[in-house]
Every structure is written in structure tokens, then in C-alpha cells.
Design an enzyme around this catalytic site. Structure first.
Site, PDB file in Angstrom:
ATOM      1  N   LEU A   9      37.564  33.527  67.937  1.00 29.89           N
ATOM      2  CA  LEU A   9      36.747  34.182  67.629  1.00 29.89           C
ATOM      3  C   LEU A   9      36.679  34.890  66.295  1.00 29.89           C
ATOM      4  CD1 LEU A   9      37.149  36.985  70.654  1.00 29.89           C
ATOM      5  CD2 LEU A   9      35.981  34.678  70.653  1.00 29.89           C
ATOM      6  N   VAL A  14      40.591  31.833  58.085  1.00 26.56           N
ATOM      7  CA  VAL A  14      41.960  32.115  58.214  1.00 26.56           C
ATOM      8  C   VAL A  14      41.659  31.470  59.704  1.00 26.56           C
ATOM      9  CG1 VAL A  14      43.737  33.172  59.652  1.00 26.56           C
ATOM     10  CG2 VAL A  14      42.603  34.457  57.550  1.00 26.56           C
ATOM     11  N   THR A  16      39.329  28.703  60.228  1.00 26.84           N
ATOM     12  CA  THR A  16      39.493  27.658  59.541  1.00 26.84           C
ATOM     13  C   THR A  16      40.657  26.162  59.270  1.00 26.84           C
ATOM     14  OG1 THR A  16      37.391  27.695  58.565  1.00 26.84           O
ATOM     15  CG2 THR A  16      38.250  25.272  58.175  1.00 26.84           C
ATOM     16  N   LYS A 205      49.716  48.147  57.380  1.00 28.53           N
ATOM     17  CA  LYS A 205      50.349  47.409  57.863  1.00 28.53           C
ATOM     18  C   LYS A 205      51.771  47.719  58.214  1.00 28.53           C
ATOM     19  CE  LYS A 205      48.286  42.972  55.377  1.00 28.53           C
ATOM     20  NZ  LYS A 205      48.277  42.720  53.949  1.00 28.53           N
TER      21      LYS A 205
END
Lengths: 440, 440
Positions: A9, A14, A16, A205
Site C-alpha cells: 500500500l 521506500v 519502490t 522513534k
């Protein structure tokens, strides 16, 4: 055995990269996984661009739900990003019994608890190695490599844009605004760089790492988030003279009172390995009670580095999806029924040491007043650097900089002392305060 | 669920660490693994010491086979070391259907193929995170974290003893023999340090990494192994002046002609992160085609760091032993039926660049002769450093050192050129040759 079929989706940079690496290293990946792994369906609003990226043999649709509804798809990769439609689609994919791989740190840092609960209830995995530090397998290290340890703290350079900017500021002696423009020109910073330079991306993160390190729920709303926009070239230079580098760190630490979770510019000793991580690279230091200090370094972003992490998750799911669900690697490293409710420590209760820079009138008695306030507050001083007036630009010797390094004290006490210092008529500008960590 | 029961063969430094960490972090490990993990039986020749280490509640025997024969034991940890009885016991444990965890790099580098085949045939796992780089989860990173990648090369500081010695030689300007004695006194080097200082230990570890990086069998007998015993303080100083550090690296690299597998002292640019890994610490750089450069750093030895790796393996086995055996993590990262037979490249076919130090007579024409030999061999020179005679100790100005950095050439060609240079009457001592890697 039939290959694992993957639906993708969102096929941007990223996506590709993920498609290309899976194609290029197909044979090698199958030799490892014991089974082929193929992206057989892609959903993207721009179907023409998507079809061009994957070639004629992959089905391209503009409706993500068509991928989720496809009974042949085993794993759904979500690379849309953000909290909106991405959240909805991830939950729908889980409900449809698909395993999910995502690089969406924002989504997991904010809605991870809901998403992981849904996945556990459905018996599927949500894997997210790519969400933290790009190609560095830090989620795997924390969740599997260091399972023996009580993690004590984690400190990471987990945003490449800001590390690039800080490296350039130091190398070239330039101020933040100048370097930001250069970074945008070179593609290291986005047109709207807010999430990076204000520390939000790093805090997403750090939030995920805090959860898997300490077995607590993701709690982005409790993170202290501070970016690099107020740093001047002078601070970087003074830090250097004192033997330190300034890095934007994501820090999470276990203390008696609770878990620290904070992102802010930080002075760290120049001799530490992580202080020498330059440019857009990422690095994470993990301190465990058994293993001691470990460090993980690599590219934190980019097409193929991030794809490396996405594909590692695909291989892991290929391996683990037949394992007893109760003993798969838990989403947040700890079994869902064994999570901790240790609270996140409010920032004003965090204990750390500080770098203070005060622009003061160059007259007798100023230093005595400033240090007197600190002494009265019980904050002890580690080092003082007073510049000669002529080294400070601009004000014809009537102003100077006083730099103070303190020993550890609780943040609330420092806030109060700073307010007192700021009120002195001889303190001529807002005080710069940067936290300091020895990382030892 | 009943705890996983573990039998321990050999309770020395690492065994004691493993027992202690499992005890201390019992709750945290169970919260992660979803199941308790307990050492319930220990075999050691010194039963009194063993019983003292584990307390009265653990059964201690002096016969390892009693542990293997115990039907309650799920996993056997082998911490005896060496190729002899350890090999026999590991094979017997496998035959008895036990999963095995071992830190025995020598055993796996030499007999890994036989051991892994036996394990695969029996459907059990042999886990060995502790065999390479102690507490650093490098096996996991290579075998699972980087599965998307064609690994291009690996270069590691994987022997703490030699890195400690080289760090001390550089810091204090001392020669090898002096520092070795100091390292022995401090416990960083063993009474018989041969395996460490001759590069054998590093070669065992590099052999294991080469197998899991490239999907080839372990082939320790084909490794080029060279230690640090011939390095002088002068070489370290000259390297420094040229912008390099000398580290003992284990290197394995994919080339068109085959796989390089070599351990030797290596000049690396001082600005590389790995060049700044000091003391007894370990670090491994892995270059993958998708992820780019990654680095893993931590303690490569010691009781609890190694225990950290042993216990991570226990948790992994607890998770994976119920998974479809065909899709568990393969012992050598690639499925047993998908291994490659790419040969190990003989050392004389390896291409690299070189540092040469020649002790020569301090007279006209010497440099011309030396560089003439290199030119004739088609070896191009990157840099030359000729010391003033008075900087070279000992010989009253009649001798001097010439240091040459070359560009890449094949080792066979360099060997031939070195033989010619060595035959010159003006070359007064054996030529020092150190390979150089840019690691870029």
C-alpha cells in the site's frame, strides 16, 4: 512451496526500493527464507506511476481495500504514512487476517497499543523494523538480541536530517538557518522540515524504543520533545572547547521514579563513539545490565536502507507465522499480558547535568551573582568558561558569554534557578540551556 | 506452561554468568519469552565448585552424558570449549533430540558442517550467538536483520585481547612484547595467548561470519591467518602520521573470483568509526547492497556479555522450536539445500593495497631502486614517507625507514616485488608488510 504473496500500500521512495530489492535479490532471499516472497499487488492513487515502478506483471489498483480483500495476499506492507487512512487500513488488514509490515513510526508511537491489541486478538503479526533507524536492525536487537538484559537506558541519533544539520553547523561554523536551507537544497531536509527539526520524528522513534525496552505501552503524548532550532553556532563551538559534541538524542532510561522519555539537543563527550556519528547517519546506544554498552550504526533513512528493514520483516513473518502464536516475538518485546505500568517520568523530575550559556553585561560581579543563584539552589558547578569580551561578536565589548557546566540536578530545580538568573538585569538575552549526558 | 529446562555442560566464567543472569532477570526474561527458562542441571568435573556456583537447588553431576540423557532437559548449553570432548557431546545431545546452545567458535569453524547437518537431520537447533563477538547480536543481525541484502563484505575487530594490545601500543608508544605482559597481568590476555595474538581466534569467528554471510560451508582451513606479533611501535606511529590506525581485522568479502577470508593487521583510515574502537571492545562492519554500511559494537568477551548472547539463544529456541522446521532460521542463514559452493580465494589472489616499511641504508639511490621494482611490477604508489635518519633509533644515522603506501594490486604480484626488494643489499631487515583497507 507457493511463494508468500505480499500486497503493497503506497509505492513512493521506500515502496519502490522494497520492490526493487526483492526483485534483485530474489534468489538470495529465497535461499534464506526457504520460500519465495513476491509483491503481487500494489495500491497507489497514482496508478500510472505505480505501474511504471513495478512493471506489467504486478497488479496495480488505486484502492487499497482491494489489496486487503484479496484472499491470496498473506502480508500487507503499509507505506502510506501518517495517522489517518494508514491507521484505518492497517486495522482493516489485521481484521482480514493479514500480517502487516509498516515503516510508520508516527502511527505506532501514537496508536500502537490499539493496533498491537487488534493484531494479537486476530493472531497476526505487525512488524515494524523500518519504523526506527531505517536499515539498522535495532528493533530486532532490542526485542530478540538483548532478551537476557534489563535494559538500563537507550540513547540514539535517530533523525538523519538533524544530525546532518548539526554536523554541518560544526564543520562549517554556520548557524542553524543557513544550514537548514543547504540541507533542503541537498534533499536531506523536507520542504516542511518541522517534524524533523522540532524533534517530533525522533520522539516517535524513541517512544517505540521505550516500549520495547521496558515493556510499557507506547506513550508519545508523555514524551518531552525539543528540537534543534534554537541552537547557535556559538554553542557548538563552546561545547567543542569543553570536550563535547552536541547531538539531538532520543533518550529513554529506567529510573527509580519512572521511565524517562525525552528528545533534546544533548552535550556528549567527544570521545564517545556515538559523538563521532556524522552526517545523515543514525546510531543507537543500548545499555543492558548483562551486556554492558552496545552500539548499532547505519543509514536511518533512504529507499534501499529502509527497504532492507521492510524485507527483513517479510522474512521474519515467513518464518514465524507457523510458530505457536504464544511464543512468537511479541510486538512490544514483552508478552501482552506481561506489560508494565511503570509511569513516564515528567520532565521536571528528570535528573541530568546541564550546559548553560548566558549573554551577560561585561562588568564586575556578574559571575558571582549567577553562581550565587546556583549555589543557593544546591546546584554544583562542574566547569565555567568565560569568554573574553572581544571574542564575542557584535557588542563592542560591553557583552560577553558565560558558559557553565553543572553536575546532576533535578530539572525542576534548574528551571527555578534559570528563572532567577534570567531576571538579573545583567543577563541580557534568553539563557541557552542544553542537557548533558556522559553516556558511561 | 512448564518452564523450558536447560542443562549446562561446563560452568566456568561464562557458565556462571549465564546462570546468574538467568536467575537475576528471570521475571523479565519470562515476560519476554512467554515461558520460564531454567537451568536445572549442571555437569562439571569440579562438582564442588559447580554446586557452589548454582546453589543447592540445581542438580550437579560430573558426567555430561547424564545431562544429555535426562529426558526433562529441552536445551543443552555447551561451554566446555575446544574440538575434543565438546564435539562428541554436542553430537550426542543432538542425537538425543536436544537443542544446543554453544559459544564454541573453534568447534563450529572446524566441524560446523557436520554438526549442523546432524542437527538438521534430527530437527533440532544449534544456536551460537555467543561464538562471535560476545554480547553483540551480530549473528542475529547477519542471519535475520539483513536478510534482504547481498552482503558485500564484513570487517570486524573480533578479538578483544589483540585490540587491547594494539590500543595500548598506540597510546603508550610501546612495543608488542611489553604490552602483552601488561595485558596478561591485567587479565586481558591468557597465560598462553597464542590463539589470540596469532589471529586464530579471530579466524574462527571470521570463518563463521563468512559462512552465514555468503551461504558457504565453514572452511577454517582455507582462512589466511596472521597475528600481531610482528608489529612494532614504529609501524603504529607511521600509520598514524599517514592518517591510519592499525587494527587486527577479520575480513570476508565477495569478489568475482571467490570469497576472501582473512585475518591480519590492517591499516584503516583513522576517521572511520571502527578505527576508534579502543581497548578490549569488539565491532563488526557489515556492508550490504541494500542497507549500505552498518556497524555493531560492544563487549566481545567476559562473563555476562557472553551470557547475554547465550540467553538470547535460549529465548530464540523457546520461540522457534514450535515453528515449521523448514522455516526456522537456518543454522548458516541459508537453507541447507541452498548453500553455495563459491570457493575461498587463495590469499595470493586477493587484491588489496599495502603499507610497506623498509629498513634501508641511508644512502643515495635506495628509494629509486625500491620504487623502480614496484614500477616494474606495475604496482602504483599512493604515498611515500622517508624518515630523517636521526628519527630512526639505534644505528647512528646509517639506516633509515622508508614507508610506502601502494594502490590496489594482487597479492602474488606484491609477494614477488617484495622478494626482489628484500634481495637488495641496501635493504637491511625483513620488510614489514601490512595490508590496507579503506572500508568505504
Amino acid at each position: 512451496m507457493k511463494p508468500i504473496q505480499v500486497g503493497l500500500l503506497g509505492i513512493g521512495v521506500v515502496g519502490t526500493g522494497t520492490f526493487n530489492v526483492l526483485q534483485r535479490n530474489q534468489a538470495e532471499i529465497q535461499r534464506r527464507a526457504g520460500r519465495g516472497i513476491e509483491i503481487t499487488m500494489v495500491a497507489d492513487l497514482d496508478t500510472a506511476r505505480a505501474q511504471a515502478a513495478v512493471g506489467p506483471n504486478v497488479k496495480v489498483v488505486n484502492d487499497a481495500r482491494a489489496v486487503i480483500a484479496n484472499p491470496d495476499i498473506d502480508i500487507v506492507i503499509e507505506l502510506i504514512g501518517g495517522y489517518g487512512i494508514a491507521k484505518q487500513l492497517v486495522l482493516e488488514a489485521i481484521a482480514a487476517g493479514k500480517h502487516v509490515v509498516t515503516a510508520n513510526k508516527a502511527l505506532l508511537a501514537v496508536h500502537g497499543t490499539e493496533i498491537f491489541a487488534a493484531a494479537s486478538a486476530k493472531g497476526v503479526m505487525v512488524a515494524f523494523e523500518a519504523a526506527v533507524a531505517g536499515g539498522i536492525p535495532i528493533i530486532k536487537a532490542l526485542r530478540e538480541g538483548l532478551t537476557a538484559n534489563r535494559v538500563q537506558w537507550i540513547a540514539g541519533i535517530i533523525n538523519g536530517t538533524t544530525n546532518f544539520i548539526l554536523s554541518e553547523m560544526r564543520d562549517k561554523g554556520l548557524d542553524f538557518d543557513v544550514v537548514l536551507k543547504e540541507a533542503q537544497r541537498l534533499g536531506y531536509a523536507e520542504a516542511d522540515p518541522t517534524f524533523d527539526i522540532e524533534g517530533v520524528d525522533a520522539a516517535h522513534k524513541a517512544t517505540i524504543m521505550s516500549a520495547i525496552a521496558f515493556g510499557i505501552p507506547v506513550q508519545f503524548d508523555k514524551a518531552h520533545v525539543e528540537g534543534i532550532t534554537k541552537l547557535g553556532a556559538a554553542d557548538i563551538k563552546y561545547a567543542e572547547q569543553l570536550g563535547y559534541r552536541i547531538k539531538l538524542l532520543g533518550i529513554t532510561k529506567r529510573t527509580a521514579g519512572g521511565i524517562e522519555l525525552r528528545v533534546h539537543p544533548t552535550l556528549i563527550p567527544a570521545k564517545r563513539l556515538i559523538a563521532n556519528v556524522e552526517g545523515a547517519m543514525n546510531a543507537v546506544v543500548v545499555q543492558g545490565d548483562a551486556v554492558g554498552t552496545t552500539l548499532y550504526y547505519g543509514k536511518g533513512a533512504g529507499s534501499e536502507p529502509t527497504a532492507s528493514a521492510v524485507i527483513a520483516d517479510l522474512v521474519d513473518i515467513t518464518r514465524l507465522h507457523t510458530a505457536d502464536a504464544a511464543q512468537r516475538v511479541p510486538h512490544l518485546a514483552f508478552q501482552p499480558d506481561a506489560m508494565s505500568d511503570t509511569p513516564i517520568l515528567p520532565m521536571d523530575q528528570v535528573v541530568t547535568s546541564y550546559y548553560l550559556r548566558l549573554r551577560v553585561a561585561d562588568e564586575a560581579g556578574v559571575l558571582a551573582k549567577v553562581t550565587g543563584i546556583l549555589a543557593e539552589a544546591g546546584i554544583s558547578i562542574d566547569a565555567v568558561l568565560q569568554r573574553e569580551a572581544d571574542e564575542v561578536s557584535g557588542e563592542d565589548g560591553t557583552q560577553t558569554d558565560v558558559i557553565i557546566l553543572t553536575h546532576d540536578c533535578v530539572e525542576a530545580k534548574m528551571n527555578a534557578a534559570m528563572a532567577q538568573m534570567q531576571a538579573l538585569p545583567t543577563v541580557l538575552a534568553p539563557i541557552t540551556r542544553i542537557r548533558k549526558e556522559e553516556l558511561a
